[in-house]
Design a protein around this motif. Structure first.
Motif, PDB file in Angstrom:
ATOM      1  N   THR A  56       6.791   6.294  -9.934  1.00 48.18           N
ATOM      2  CA  THR A  56       7.180   5.210  -9.196  1.00 48.18           C
ATOM      3  C   THR A  56       7.000   3.757 -10.049  1.00 48.18           C
ATOM      4  N   ALA A  57       6.041   3.815 -10.688  1.00 46.44           N
ATOM      5  CA  ALA A  57       5.558   2.658 -11.625  1.00 46.44           C
ATOM      6  C   ALA A  57       6.257   2.562 -12.579  1.00 46.44           C
ATOM      7  N   ALA A  58       6.976   3.465 -13.316  1.00 46.04           N
ATOM      8  CA  ALA A  58       7.869   3.406 -14.296  1.00 46.04           C
ATOM      9  C   ALA A  58       9.111   2.696 -13.704  1.00 46.04           C
ATOM     10  N   HIS A  59       9.494   2.965 -12.495  1.00 43.21           N
ATOM     11  CA  HIS A  59      10.773   2.244 -11.973  1.00 43.21           C
ATOM     12  C   HIS A  59      10.519   0.850 -11.633  1.00 43.21           C
ATOM     13  N   ILE A  60       9.299   0.384 -11.178  1.00 45.13           N
ATOM     14  CA  ILE A  60       8.612  -0.863 -10.877  1.00 45.13           C
ATOM     15  C   ILE A  60       8.700  -1.682 -11.968  1.00 45.13           C
ATOM     16  N   LYS A  61       8.311  -1.204 -13.273  1.00 49.29           N
ATOM     17  CA  LYS A  61       8.320  -1.756 -14.402  1.00 49.29           C
ATOM     18  C   LYS A  61       9.311  -2.143 -15.074  1.00 49.29           C
ATOM     19  N   ARG A  62      10.530  -1.280 -14.773  1.00 49.97           N
ATOM     20  CA  ARG A  62      11.972  -1.343 -15.418  1.00 49.97           C
ATOM     21  C   ARG A  62      12.730  -2.535 -14.778  1.00 49.97           C
ATOM     22  N   ARG A  63      12.224  -2.754 -13.659  1.00 49.86           N
ATOM     23  CA  ARG A  63      13.123  -3.865 -12.874  1.00 49.86           C
ATOM     24  C   ARG A  63      12.178  -5.235 -13.189  1.00 49.86           C
ATOM     25  N   GLU A  64      13.578  -6.323 -13.651  1.00 51.71           N
ATOM     26  CA  GLU A  64      13.096  -7.492 -13.951  1.00 51.71           C
ATOM     27  C   GLU A  64      12.404  -8.143 -12.851  1.00 51.71           C
ATOM     28  N   ARG A  65      12.634  -8.078 -11.642  1.00 53.72           N
ATOM     29  CA  ARG A  65      12.115  -8.662 -10.396  1.00 53.72           C
ATOM     30  C   ARG A  65      10.401  -8.121 -10.173  1.00 53.72           C
TER      31      ARG A  65
ATOM     32  N   ALA B 206      -7.264  10.953  -6.164  1.00 52.49           N
ATOM     33  CA  ALA B 206      -8.240  11.568  -5.728  1.00 52.49           C
ATOM     34  C   ALA B 206      -8.829  12.688  -7.022  1.00 52.49           C
ATOM     35  N   ILE B 207      -8.041  12.597  -8.052  1.00 52.74           N
ATOM     36  CA  ILE B 207      -8.413  13.704  -9.042  1.00 52.74           C
ATOM     37  C   ILE B 207      -8.682  12.952 -10.331  1.00 52.74           C
ATOM     38  N   ASN B 208      -9.348  13.511 -11.107  1.00 53.67           N
ATOM     39  CA  ASN B 208      -9.715  12.995 -12.574  1.00 53.67           C
ATOM     40  C   ASN B 208      -9.492  14.032 -13.538  1.00 53.67           C
ATOM     41  N   HIS B 209      -8.687  14.106 -14.419  1.00 50.05           N
ATOM     42  CA  HIS B 209      -8.194  15.043 -15.180  1.00 50.05           C
ATOM     43  C   HIS B 209      -8.673  14.591 -16.669  1.00 50.05           C
ATOM     44  N   GLY B 210      -9.454  13.573 -16.773  1.00 49.50           N
ATOM     45  CA  GLY B 210     -10.096  12.857 -18.024  1.00 49.50           C
ATOM     46  C   GLY B 210      -9.253  11.771 -18.492  1.00 49.50           C
ATOM     47  N   PRO B 211      -9.712  11.580 -19.873  1.00 47.21           N
ATOM     48  CA  PRO B 211      -9.144  10.260 -20.486  1.00 47.21           C
ATOM     49  C   PRO B 211      -7.711  10.448 -20.410  1.00 47.21           C
ATOM     50  N   HIS B 212      -7.144  11.668 -20.928  1.00 46.40           N
ATOM     51  CA  HIS B 212      -5.390  11.630 -21.010  1.00 46.40           C
ATOM     52  C   HIS B 212      -4.873  11.179 -19.721  1.00 46.40           C
TER      53      HIS B 212
ATOM     54  N   LEU C  22       0.867  -1.113   0.059  1.00 45.55           N
ATOM     55  CA  LEU C  22       0.040  -0.009  -0.055  1.00 45.55           C
ATOM     56  C   LEU C  22       0.878   1.179  -0.203  1.00 45.55           C
ATOM     57  N   VAL C  23       0.749   2.002  -0.999  1.00 41.65           N
ATOM     58  CA  VAL C  23       1.585   3.255  -1.108  1.00 41.65           C
ATOM     59  C   VAL C  23       0.856   4.396  -1.298  1.00 41.65           C
ATOM     60  N   ASP C  24       0.888   5.185  -0.335  1.00 44.29           N
ATOM     61  CA  ASP C  24       0.176   6.480  -0.237  1.00 44.29           C
ATOM     62  C   ASP C  24       0.974   7.533   1.073  1.00 44.29           C
ATOM     63  N   ASP C  25       1.069   8.754   0.758  1.00 41.53           N
ATOM     64  CA  ASP C  25       1.928   9.701   1.554  1.00 41.53           C
ATOM     65  C   ASP C  25       0.994  10.321   2.659  1.00 41.53           C
ATOM     66  N   ARG C  26      -0.247   9.888   2.511  1.00 38.54           N
ATOM     67  CA  ARG C  26      -1.126  10.439   3.737  1.00 38.54           C
ATOM     68  C   ARG C  26      -1.325   9.158   4.742  1.00 38.54           C
TER      69      ARG C  26
ATOM     70  N   LEU D 164      -1.184  -1.403  -4.419  1.00 39.38           N
ATOM     71  CA  LEU D 164      -2.039  -0.154  -4.715  1.00 39.38           C
ATOM     72  C   LEU D 164      -1.186   1.141  -4.409  1.00 39.38           C
ATOM     73  N   LEU D 165      -1.285   1.771  -5.464  1.00 42.19           N
ATOM     74  CA  LEU D 165      -0.183   2.928  -5.661  1.00 42.19           C
ATOM     75  C   LEU D 165      -1.172   4.383  -5.767  1.00 42.19           C
ATOM     76  N   ASP D 166      -0.907   5.326  -4.907  1.00 41.92           N
ATOM     77  CA  ASP D 166      -1.419   6.775  -4.909  1.00 41.92           C
ATOM     78  C   ASP D 166      -0.754   7.576  -6.133  1.00 41.92           C
ATOM     79  N   VAL D 167      -1.497   7.884  -6.929  1.00 42.94           N
ATOM     80  CA  VAL D 167      -0.697   8.890  -7.982  1.00 42.94           C
ATOM     81  C   VAL D 167      -0.365  10.257  -7.536  1.00 42.94           C
ATOM     82  N   GLN D 168      -0.933  10.873  -6.538  1.00 43.42           N
ATOM     83  CA  GLN D 168      -0.538  12.141  -6.285  1.00 43.42           C
ATOM     84  C   GLN D 168       0.371  12.151  -4.728  1.00 43.42           C
ATOM     85  N   MET D 169       1.499  12.174  -5.203  1.00 45.80           N
ATOM     86  CA  MET D 169       2.455  11.884  -4.117  1.00 45.80           C
ATOM     87  C   MET D 169       3.573  13.101  -4.152  1.00 45.80           C
ATOM     88  N   PRO D 170       4.121  13.474  -2.984  1.00 46.72           N
ATOM     89  CA  PRO D 170       5.216  14.761  -3.431  1.00 46.72           C
ATOM     90  C   PRO D 170       6.641  14.066  -3.585  1.00 46.72           C
ATOM     91  N   GLY D 171       7.337  14.523  -4.435  1.00 46.93           N
ATOM     92  CA  GLY D 171       8.578  13.998  -4.672  1.00 46.93           C
ATOM     93  C   GLY D 171       8.176  12.979  -6.068  1.00 46.93           C
TER      94      GLY D 171
END
Length: 226
Positions: free
Chosen positions: A66-75, A86-92, A9-13, A53-60
């Motif tokens: 974070t997901a990009a780093h996870i997907k680059r690791r073979e493990r 908590a936000i929705n900026h549309g399809p993009h 579970l990944v969330d800054d709050r 479970l990964l929160d999108v809006q985190m400082p830093g």
């Protein structure tokens, strides 16, 4: 004793992490907290997880990075990621989540039952895959032992084969039930694809085990468990 799956579970709050723990506690699995992307990546260095479970809006480092780093690791590249935002900026914005490797993208506030059901599917798939790897390891020992004359008489060998076959049959039955459940519930394409991959590996392992039966010779190789 069946080992529990780990869910990251990944969330800054802290209050959001507490809420996720309350929702997922009914699954009776091991819940691991991470308050930042960096902390999540550190946890992924040493432990295996069924789903993230990964929160999108985190400082830093945000969820996308974070997901990009996870997907680059073979493990860790094959661990399912569910984005929470908590936000929705549309399809993009949603497309960016899937492009980063997410299997699902859920907007807050979300239905606790739906989230728990989605996580449960990936936990089940993870547990079945662990069982499959265990059966493959046992079968590999049987093959190697048979080739070196380490296996005892025919009765001992037949007993081991029967035990392996029974264990594999239990996993096959559970995987079939899970696949039917996914079909009935029109589940996410990623979950369905993962279940299909598991069934293909089960089929390969069953063929290798059948080849060890008396009168059929010995299996020359085992299916890949990667």
């Amino acid at each position: 004793m069946v080992q529990k799956a780990k869910i990251l579970l990944v969330d800054d709050r802290p209050e959001n992490l507490l809420a996720l723990e309350a929702i997922l506690s009914a699954l009776d699995q091991t819940l691991v907290r991470a308050s930042s992307g960096e902390e999540a990546l550190k946890a992924l260095l040493t432990d295996d997880f069924a789903v993230i479970l990964l929160d999108v809006q985190m400082p830093g480092m945000d969820g996308f990075e974070t997901a990009a780093h996870i997907k680059r690791r073979e493990r860790t590249r094959d661990i399912p990621i569910i984005f929470l935002t908590a936000i929705n900026h549309g399809p993009h914005h949603t497309f960016r989540g899937y492009a980063a490797g997410a299997v699902d993208y859920i907007s807050k506030p979300f239905d606790p039952w739906v989230l728990r059901a989605k996580v449960s599917v990936f936990v089940d798939l993870y547990m079945k895959n662990c069982q499959l790897k265990e059966q493959a390891a046992l079968l590999r020992l049987q093959l190697e032992g048979g080739g070196k004359g380490a296996v005892g008489d025919g009765r001992e060998s037949a007993g081991l084969l029967a035990e392996l076959s029974a264990r594999l049959a239990a996993v096959e039955e559970q995987a079939e039930a899970l696949s039917k459940q996914l079909d009935d519930e029109s589940a996410d394409a990623a979950a369905v694809a993962t279940a299909a991959h598991l069934e293909r590996k089960l089929t390969g392992l069953r063929r290798a085990l059948d080849a060890l039966e008396p009168g059929t010779g010995s299996a020359s190789s085992l299916p890949s468990q990667g």
